[in-house]
Design an enzyme around this catalytic site. Structure first.
Site, mmCIF file in Angstrom:
data_model
loop_
_atom_site.group_PDB
_atom_site.id
_atom_site.type_symbol
_atom_site.label_atom_id
_atom_site.label_comp_id
_atom_site.label_asym_id
_atom_site.label_seq_id
_atom_site.Cartn_x
_atom_site.Cartn_y
_atom_site.Cartn_z
ATOM 1 N N GLU A 183 -16.546 -7.814 -4.977
ATOM 2 C CA GLU A 183 -15.117 -7.501 -4.854
ATOM 3 C C GLU A 183 -14.286 -8.790 -4.856
ATOM 4 O O GLU A 183 -13.227 -8.869 -5.487
ATOM 5 C CB GLU A 183 -14.826 -6.733 -3.551
ATOM 6 N N SER B 38 -6.831 -2.887 14.391
ATOM 7 C CA SER B 38 -6.320 -2.127 15.530
ATOM 8 C C SER B 38 -7.411 -1.673 16.494
ATOM 9 O O SER B 38 -7.244 -1.738 17.706
ATOM 10 C CB SER B 38 -5.528 -0.925 15.017
ATOM 11 N N CYS C 260 -0.104 4.289 1.589
ATOM 12 C CA CYS C 260 -0.492 5.335 2.548
ATOM 13 C C CYS C 260 0.569 5.656 3.599
ATOM 14 O O CYS C 260 0.657 6.780 4.063
ATOM 15 C CB CYS C 260 -1.831 5.015 3.202
ATOM 16 N N ARG D 251 -3.530 3.956 12.311
ATOM 17 C CA ARG D 251 -2.977 5.131 11.635
ATOM 18 C C ARG D 251 -1.990 5.859 12.530
ATOM 19 O O ARG D 251 -1.089 6.531 12.050
ATOM 20 C CB ARG D 251 -4.112 6.025 11.140
ATOM 21 N N CYS E 296 -3.931 6.154 -0.056
ATOM 22 C CA CYS E 296 -3.397 4.880 -0.547
ATOM 23 C C CYS E 296 -3.080 4.917 -2.035
ATOM 24 O O CYS E 296 -2.670 3.904 -2.610
ATOM 25 C CB CYS E 296 -4.370 3.748 -0.238
ATOM 26 N N LYS F 206 -12.362 -4.902 1.982
ATOM 27 C CA LYS F 206 -11.858 -4.026 3.047
ATOM 28 C C LYS F 206 -12.802 -2.836 3.160
ATOM 29 O O LYS F 206 -12.976 -2.075 2.208
ATOM 30 C CB LYS F 206 -10.447 -3.569 2.708
ATOM 31 N N TYR G 236 -3.195 -8.617 16.525
ATOM 32 C CA TYR G 236 -2.174 -8.074 17.423
ATOM 33 C C TYR G 236 -2.067 -8.907 18.693
ATOM 34 O O TYR G 236 -1.157 -8.706 19.481
ATOM 35 C CB TYR G 236 -2.495 -6.607 17.745
ATOM 36 N N LYS H 60 -11.761 -7.670 6.224
ATOM 37 C CA LYS H 60 -11.292 -6.704 7.212
ATOM 38 C C LYS H 60 -12.263 -5.549 7.366
ATOM 39 O O LYS H 60 -12.705 -5.036 6.339
ATOM 40 C CB LYS H 60 -9.948 -6.216 6.697
ATOM 41 N N ARG I 169 -11.086 7.757 3.277
ATOM 42 C CA ARG I 169 -10.827 6.696 2.306
ATOM 43 C C ARG I 169 -12.106 6.122 1.683
ATOM 44 O O ARG I 169 -12.112 5.036 1.134
ATOM 45 C CB ARG I 169 -10.059 5.551 2.977
ATOM 46 N N CYS J 58 0.864 -1.181 0.000
ATOM 47 C CA CYS J 58 0.000 0.000 0.000
ATOM 48 C C CYS J 58 0.898 1.227 0.000
ATOM 49 O O CYS J 58 2.082 1.137 0.284
ATOM 50 C CB CYS J 58 -0.925 0.000 1.216
HETATM 51 C C1 PBG Z 1 -3.193 0.405 4.792
HETATM 52 C C2 PBG Z 1 -3.781 -0.401 5.894
HETATM 53 C C3 PBG Z 1 -4.616 0.003 6.943
HETATM 54 C C4 PBG Z 1 -4.796 -1.105 7.759
HETATM 55 C C5 PBG Z 1 -4.101 -2.154 7.175
HETATM 56 N N1 PBG Z 1 -3.507 -1.709 6.010
HETATM 57 C C6 PBG Z 1 -5.128 1.328 7.290
HETATM 58 C C7 PBG Z 1 -6.140 1.990 6.492
HETATM 59 O O1 PBG Z 1 -6.683 1.447 5.526
HETATM 60 O O2 PBG Z 1 -6.380 3.143 6.828
HETATM 61 C C8 PBG Z 1 -5.568 -1.138 9.043
HETATM 62 C C9 PBG Z 1 -5.153 -2.214 9.997
HETATM 63 C C10 PBG Z 1 -5.604 -2.019 11.394
HETATM 64 O O3 PBG Z 1 -6.419 -1.142 11.710
HETATM 65 O O4 PBG Z 1 -5.108 -2.778 12.247
HETATM 66 N N2 PBG Z 1 -4.003 0.730 3.752
#
Ligand code: PBG
Length: 337
Positions: free
Chosen positions: A247, A288, A124, A219, A132, A209, A327, A262, A231, A122
């Site tokens: 998708e 996260s 970003c 982030r 991204c 996603k 995590y 996700k 996004r 990615c």
């Molecule tokens: C990058 C990415 C993100 C996450 C994984 N890859 C952040 C986003 O899309 O803003 C999030 C993972 C997480 O929250 O643990 N594009």
């Protein structure tokens, strides 16, 4: 079924009976730990909103990876915090990028052989604007419009993503995992890998996603918050299940080898629907925000960690995920074994 001849509780009487009839299991080998790699030496900087998760310099990351391997985890998902950002996301595709350096170091360490090294693909974390993809600004944008005056350009982004994937695979990634949600990126990455004689590198596509508030703490960890806008023009609307299946169809047609869903817990129905419809290996990412909210409750004594962690992961497995990015990977592996 007729009561009292049928009594469901008979098989719940002892742990031996319960474990005999348990339908879903957790294995350390199906858990993947994310790592956030940063420049420097001796750095182990905790993420405020993610207790127990760190930005790690390479030397510290090696120690963390060795711990993951000795616990029998299935793999690592690597994210990078580059020393410098720019509009072309140079840090993402440079052969001297932070993740590329880590991959070379990890690959030369025999203790890490049992781990699948998965490189996030990615832009970003590497762009100054934190989006991204490549951004174009529409300076003529009318002030009457509520829509954004900038655009994340799909096709120019594909070139950079393909370059990034090739660079990461060449540095040793066992799997590349595009998380950007641009259209056509799986095909672009596959073609570029094949053209670079990297036809044995699988693609784990973040097929579905969702644009989620649960990515907030990430982030901070990856220093990748968009500097303007959000996004929602590329990540999916959380209301849409059928669109998620389209998708996935699309990514499979473009030759994704595995797919990732996700976030996980707020989207278990999507995982289940994908599992029922597709035979492709399927993972889920406990993101996260899911981690942060559980940790916040643990810190207050409102939930007890061990059982809650396992139950949260079990729910994701039961919904149909083959493997889980989490995590909690190391903590869970210790609890399982
Ligand atoms: C990058 C990415 C993100 C996450 C994984 N890859 C952040 C986003 O899309 O803003 C999030 C993972 C997480 O929250 O643990 N594009």
């Amino acid at each position: 079924m007729n009561f009292p001849a049928t009594r469901m509780r008979r098989l719940r009487r002892t742990e031996a009976l319960r474990s005999l009839v348990r339908e879903t299991h957790l294995h350390p080998a199906a858990l993947i730990q994310p790592l956030f790699l940063c420049p420097g030496v001796g750095i182990r900087r905790e993420i405020a909103s993610m207790p127990g998760v760190f930005n790690l310099s390479l030397d510290e990351a090696v120690k963390e990876a060795e711990a993951a391997a000795s616990l029998g985890l299935g793999g690592l998902l690597l994210f990078g915090l580059p020393a410098e950002k720019d509009d072309q996301a140079t840090g993402a595709w440079s052969s001297e990028g932070i993740v590329q350096q880590a991959l070379r170091a990890f690959k030369s360490n025999r203790k890490l052989d049992p781990l699948a090294l998965i490189a996030d693909v990615c832009l970003c974390e590497y762009t100054t604007h934190g989006h991204c993809g490549v951004v174009s600004h529409d300076h003529a944008a009318t002030t009457h419009s509520h829509e954004a005056s900038y655009e994340i350009q799909n096709d120019p982004t594909l070139t950079l993503l393909a370059k990034t994937a090739v660079s990461l695979a060449a540095a040793g990634a066992d799997i590349v995992a595009p998380s950007d949600m641009m259209d056509g990126r799986v095909e672009a990455i596959r073609q570029a890998l094949d053209a670079a004689q990297l036809d044995q590198t699988p693609i784990l596509s973040y097929a579905a996603k969702f644009a989620s508030a649960f990515y907030g703490p990430f982030r901070e960890a990856a220093n990748s918050a968009p500097q303007f806008g959000d996004r929602r023009t590329y990540q999916m609307d959380g209301a849409n299940l059928r669109e998620a299946l389209r998708e996935i169809d699309q990514d499979i047609a473009e030759s994704a080898d595995m797919i990732l869903m996700k976030p996980a817990m707020p989207y278990l129905d999507v995982i289940r629907a994908a599992r029922d419809r597709y035979d492709i290996p399927l993972g889920a990412y406990q993101v996260s925000g899911e981690y942060a909210m559980l940790q916040a409750a643990f810190a207050r004594g409102w939930l007890s960690p061990d059982r809650t962690i396992l139950e949260s992961l079990l729910s994701i497995r039961r919904a149909g995920a083959d493997f889980i990015v989490t995590y909690f990977a190391q903590q869970a592996a210790k609890l399982i074994t």
